[in-house]
Design a protein around this motif. Structure first.
Motif, PDB file in Angstrom:
ATOM      1  N   THR A 193      54.420  36.138  92.415  1.00 22.37           N
ATOM      2  CA  THR A 193      53.136  36.537  91.838  1.00 22.37           C
ATOM      3  C   THR A 193      51.977  36.013  92.683  1.00 22.37           C
ATOM      4  O   THR A 193      50.854  35.956  92.204  1.00 22.37           O
ATOM      5  CB  THR A 193      53.015  36.004  90.405  1.00 22.37           C
ATOM      6  OG1 THR A 193      53.191  34.582  90.430  1.00 22.37           O
ATOM      7  CG2 THR A 193      54.061  36.637  89.496  1.00 22.37           C
ATOM      8  N   ASP A 194      52.241  35.662  93.931  1.00 18.21           N
ATOM      9  CA  ASP A 194      51.202  35.115  94.798  1.00 18.21           C
ATOM     10  C   ASP A 194      50.211  36.194  95.222  1.00 18.21           C
ATOM     11  O   ASP A 194      50.596  37.303  95.611  1.00 18.21           O
ATOM     12  CB  ASP A 194      51.805  34.512  96.067  1.00 18.21           C
ATOM     13  CG  ASP A 194      52.603  33.254  95.800  1.00 18.21           C
ATOM     14  OD1 ASP A 194      52.725  32.861  94.632  1.00 18.21           O
ATOM     15  OD2 ASP A 194      53.106  32.670  96.772  1.00 18.21           O
TER      16      ASP A 194
ATOM     17  N   ALA B  54      37.656  33.906 108.138  1.00 16.33           N
ATOM     18  CA  ALA B  54      38.816  33.208 108.693  1.00 16.33           C
ATOM     19  C   ALA B  54      39.426  32.205 107.718  1.00 16.33           C
ATOM     20  O   ALA B  54      40.171  31.327 108.122  1.00 16.33           O
ATOM     21  CB  ALA B  54      38.417  32.503 109.980  1.00 16.33           C
ATOM     22  N   ASP B  55      39.113  32.346 106.436  1.00 14.88           N
ATOM     23  CA  ASP B  55      39.637  31.434 105.408  1.00 14.88           C
ATOM     24  C   ASP B  55      40.468  32.213 104.397  1.00 14.88           C
ATOM     25  O   ASP B  55      40.156  33.361 104.070  1.00 14.88           O
ATOM     26  CB  ASP B  55      38.489  30.740 104.668  1.00 14.88           C
ATOM     27  CG  ASP B  55      37.646  29.883 105.583  1.00 14.88           C
ATOM     28  OD1 ASP B  55      38.217  29.181 106.431  1.00 14.88           O
ATOM     29  OD2 ASP B  55      36.415  29.914 105.445  1.00 14.88           O
ATOM     30  N   VAL B  56      41.533  31.592 103.901  1.00 15.36           N
ATOM     31  CA  VAL B  56      42.343  32.207 102.856  1.00 15.36           C
ATOM     32  C   VAL B  56      42.602  31.202 101.740  1.00 15.36           C
ATOM     33  O   VAL B  56      42.653  29.995 101.965  1.00 15.36           O
ATOM     34  CB  VAL B  56      43.698  32.751 103.380  1.00 15.36           C
ATOM     35  CG1 VAL B  56      43.507  33.873 104.369  1.00 15.36           C
ATOM     36  CG2 VAL B  56      44.561  31.665 103.952  1.00 15.36           C
ATOM     37  N   VAL B  57      42.769  31.740 100.533  1.00 12.40           N
ATOM     38  CA  VAL B  57      43.166  30.952  99.369  1.00 12.40           C
ATOM     39  C   VAL B  57      44.379  31.648  98.771  1.00 12.40           C
ATOM     40  O   VAL B  57      44.359  32.861  98.547  1.00 12.40           O
ATOM     41  CB  VAL B  57      42.029  30.866  98.323  1.00 12.40           C
ATOM     42  CG1 VAL B  57      42.513  30.167  97.066  1.00 12.40           C
ATOM     43  CG2 VAL B  57      40.823  30.152  98.904  1.00 12.40           C
ATOM     44  N   VAL B  58      45.444  30.887  98.517  1.00 13.19           N
ATOM     45  CA  VAL B  58      46.661  31.428  97.927  1.00 13.19           C
ATOM     46  C   VAL B  58      46.713  31.007  96.464  1.00 13.19           C
ATOM     47  O   VAL B  58      46.587  29.819  96.147  1.00 13.19           O
ATOM     48  CB  VAL B  58      47.915  30.920  98.668  1.00 13.19           C
ATOM     49  CG1 VAL B  58      49.185  31.493  98.042  1.00 13.19           C
ATOM     50  CG2 VAL B  58      47.838  31.252 100.150  1.00 13.19           C
ATOM     51  N   THR B  59      46.870  31.996  95.567  1.00 12.01           N
ATOM     52  CA  THR B  59      46.982  31.715  94.137  1.00 12.01           C
ATOM     53  C   THR B  59      48.341  32.177  93.632  1.00 12.01           C
ATOM     54  O   THR B  59      48.974  33.050  94.227  1.00 12.01           O
ATOM     55  CB  THR B  59      45.887  32.438  93.327  1.00 12.01           C
ATOM     56  OG1 THR B  59      46.082  33.847  93.416  1.00 12.01           O
ATOM     57  CG2 THR B  59      44.494  32.073  93.820  1.00 12.01           C
ATOM     58  N   ARG B  60      48.784  31.587  92.533  1.00 15.30           N
ATOM     59  CA  ARG B  60      50.050  31.977  91.907  1.00 15.30           C
ATOM     60  C   ARG B  60      49.820  32.127  90.417  1.00 15.30           C
ATOM     61  O   ARG B  60      49.307  31.224  89.764  1.00 15.30           O
ATOM     62  CB  ARG B  60      51.121  30.921  92.178  1.00 15.30           C
ATOM     63  CG  ARG B  60      52.467  31.277  91.543  1.00 15.30           C
ATOM     64  CD  ARG B  60      53.590  30.439  92.089  1.00 15.30           C
ATOM     65  NE  ARG B  60      53.760  30.755  93.511  1.00 15.30           N
ATOM     66  CZ  ARG B  60      54.250  29.888  94.391  1.00 15.30           C
ATOM     67  NH1 ARG B  60      54.613  28.689  94.037  1.00 15.30           N
ATOM     68  NH2 ARG B  60      54.379  30.247  95.663  1.00 15.30           N
ATOM     69  N   ALA B  61      50.192  33.278  89.877  1.00 12.77           N
ATOM     70  CA  ALA B  61      50.051  33.535  88.446  1.00 12.77           C
ATOM     71  C   ALA B  61      51.147  32.797  87.682  1.00 12.77           C
ATOM     72  O   ALA B  61      52.265  32.654  88.166  1.00 12.77           O
ATOM     73  CB  ALA B  61      50.139  35.024  88.168  1.00 12.77           C
ATOM     74  N   ASP B  62      50.804  32.343  86.470  1.00 13.27           N
ATOM     75  CA  ASP B  62      51.817  31.713  85.628  1.00 13.27           C
ATOM     76  C   ASP B  62      52.226  32.685  84.521  1.00 13.27           C
ATOM     77  O   ASP B  62      51.665  33.760  84.364  1.00 13.27           O
ATOM     78  CB  ASP B  62      51.328  30.377  85.063  1.00 13.27           C
ATOM     79  CG  ASP B  62      50.104  30.509  84.181  1.00 13.27           C
ATOM     80  OD1 ASP B  62      49.875  31.585  83.606  1.00 13.27           O
ATOM     81  OD2 ASP B  62      49.361  29.516  84.071  1.00 13.27           O
ATOM     82  N   LYS B  63      53.239  32.311  83.748  1.00 11.10           N
ATOM     83  CA  LYS B  63      53.768  33.193  82.706  1.00 11.10           C
ATOM     84  C   LYS B  63      52.780  33.440  81.580  1.00 11.10           C
ATOM     85  O   LYS B  63      52.887  34.434  80.871  1.00 11.10           O
ATOM     86  CB  LYS B  63      55.058  32.600  82.147  1.00 11.10           C
ATOM     87  CG  LYS B  63      56.171  32.602  83.162  1.00 11.10           C
ATOM     88  CD  LYS B  63      57.428  31.981  82.617  1.00 11.10           C
ATOM     89  CE  LYS B  63      58.484  31.969  83.708  1.00 11.10           C
ATOM     90  NZ  LYS B  63      59.690  31.306  83.302  1.00 11.10           N
TER      91      LYS B  63
ATOM     92  N   GLY C 205      49.701  34.189  81.988  1.00 15.00           N
ATOM     93  CA  GLY C 205      48.677  35.121  82.444  1.00 15.00           C
ATOM     94  C   GLY C 205      47.549  34.473  83.219  1.00 15.00           C
ATOM     95  O   GLY C 205      46.641  35.154  83.668  1.00 15.00           O
ATOM     96  N   GLY C 206      47.595  33.173  83.386  1.00 11.44           N
ATOM     97  CA  GLY C 206      46.581  32.485  84.187  1.00 11.44           C
ATOM     98  C   GLY C 206      47.040  32.401  85.622  1.00 11.44           C
ATOM     99  O   GLY C 206      48.096  32.897  85.997  1.00 11.44           O
ATOM    100  N   SER C 207      46.225  31.782  86.457  1.00 12.54           N
ATOM    101  CA  SER C 207      46.646  31.573  87.838  1.00 12.54           C
ATOM    102  C   SER C 207      46.125  30.232  88.326  1.00 12.54           C
ATOM    103  O   SER C 207      45.171  29.685  87.796  1.00 12.54           O
ATOM    104  CB  SER C 207      46.163  32.702  88.746  1.00 12.54           C
ATOM    105  OG  SER C 207      44.766  32.723  88.800  1.00 12.54           O
ATOM    106  N   ASN C 208      46.796  29.713  89.325  1.00 11.98           N
ATOM    107  CA  ASN C 208      46.441  28.426  89.918  1.00 11.98           C
ATOM    108  C   ASN C 208      46.293  28.589  91.417  1.00 11.98           C
ATOM    109  O   ASN C 208      47.027  29.353  92.041  1.00 11.98           O
ATOM    110  CB  ASN C 208      47.549  27.396  89.654  1.00 11.98           C
ATOM    111  CG  ASN C 208      47.718  27.109  88.194  1.00 11.98           C
ATOM    112  OD1 ASN C 208      46.790  26.669  87.542  1.00 11.98           O
ATOM    113  ND2 ASN C 208      48.899  27.384  87.656  1.00 11.98           N
ATOM    114  N   VAL C 209      45.369  27.844  92.001  1.00 16.65           N
ATOM    115  CA  VAL C 209      45.246  27.807  93.451  1.00 16.65           C
ATOM    116  C   VAL C 209      46.383  26.941  93.974  1.00 16.65           C
ATOM    117  O   VAL C 209      46.561  25.808  93.546  1.00 16.65           O
ATOM    118  CB  VAL C 209      43.880  27.242  93.893  1.00 16.65           C
ATOM    119  CG1 VAL C 209      43.853  26.997  95.392  1.00 16.65           C
ATOM    120  CG2 VAL C 209      42.758  28.187  93.480  1.00 16.65           C
ATOM    121  N   ILE C 210      47.171  27.515  94.873  1.00 22.10           N
ATOM    122  CA  ILE C 210      48.299  26.788  95.460  1.00 22.10           C
ATOM    123  C   ILE C 210      47.851  26.023  96.695  1.00 22.10           C
ATOM    124  O   ILE C 210      48.148  24.861  96.880  1.00 22.10           O
ATOM    125  CB  ILE C 210      49.446  27.754  95.835  1.00 22.10           C
ATOM    126  CG1 ILE C 210      49.922  28.515  94.599  1.00 22.10           C
ATOM    127  CG2 ILE C 210      50.597  27.033  96.501  1.00 22.10           C
ATOM    128  CD1 ILE C 210      50.409  27.641  93.480  1.00 22.10           C
TER     129      ILE C 210
END
Length: 94
Positions: A18-19, A26-35, A37-42
């Motif tokens: 779910t990433d 030149a910058d990236v942020v990777v997030t991951r959704a949780d079960k 329905g929210g998401s967190n910055v990885i």
């Protein structure tokens, strides 16, 4: 934070996860959704910030060193360096 608010592009990981990857210049942020329905910055990468202790531990160098520039090709070809390997390729969705 502006990377998440006003990204130049958004990508979805091809690893069956779910990433979502948000890119601005030149910058990236990777997030991951949780079960729930929210998401967190990885993690975040890019030349406008510093590596910090986790980045230096994963990629080498010192915590105050600038982060490496990340290009669109790095995202879609799976060339963003991570602790044990590289991130999987991603597909642009926006």
């Amino acid at each position: 934070m502006t990377v998440l608010k006003r990204p130049d592009a958004v990508y979805h990981s091809t690893a069956g996860s779910t990433d979502l990857i948000f890119r601005q210049v030149a910058d990236v942020v990777v997030t991951r959704a949780d079960k729930a329905g929210g998401s967190n910055v990885i993690t975040a990468y890019g030349s406008s910030g510093i590596k910090g202790s986790s980045g230096a531990g994963a990629l080498g160098g010192s915590p105050p060193d600038p982060g490496a520039q990340t290009t669109q090709a790095d995202v879609v070809e799976g060339r963003i360096r991570a602790k044990n390997d590289c991130t999987p390729p991603a597909v642009q969705v926006r």
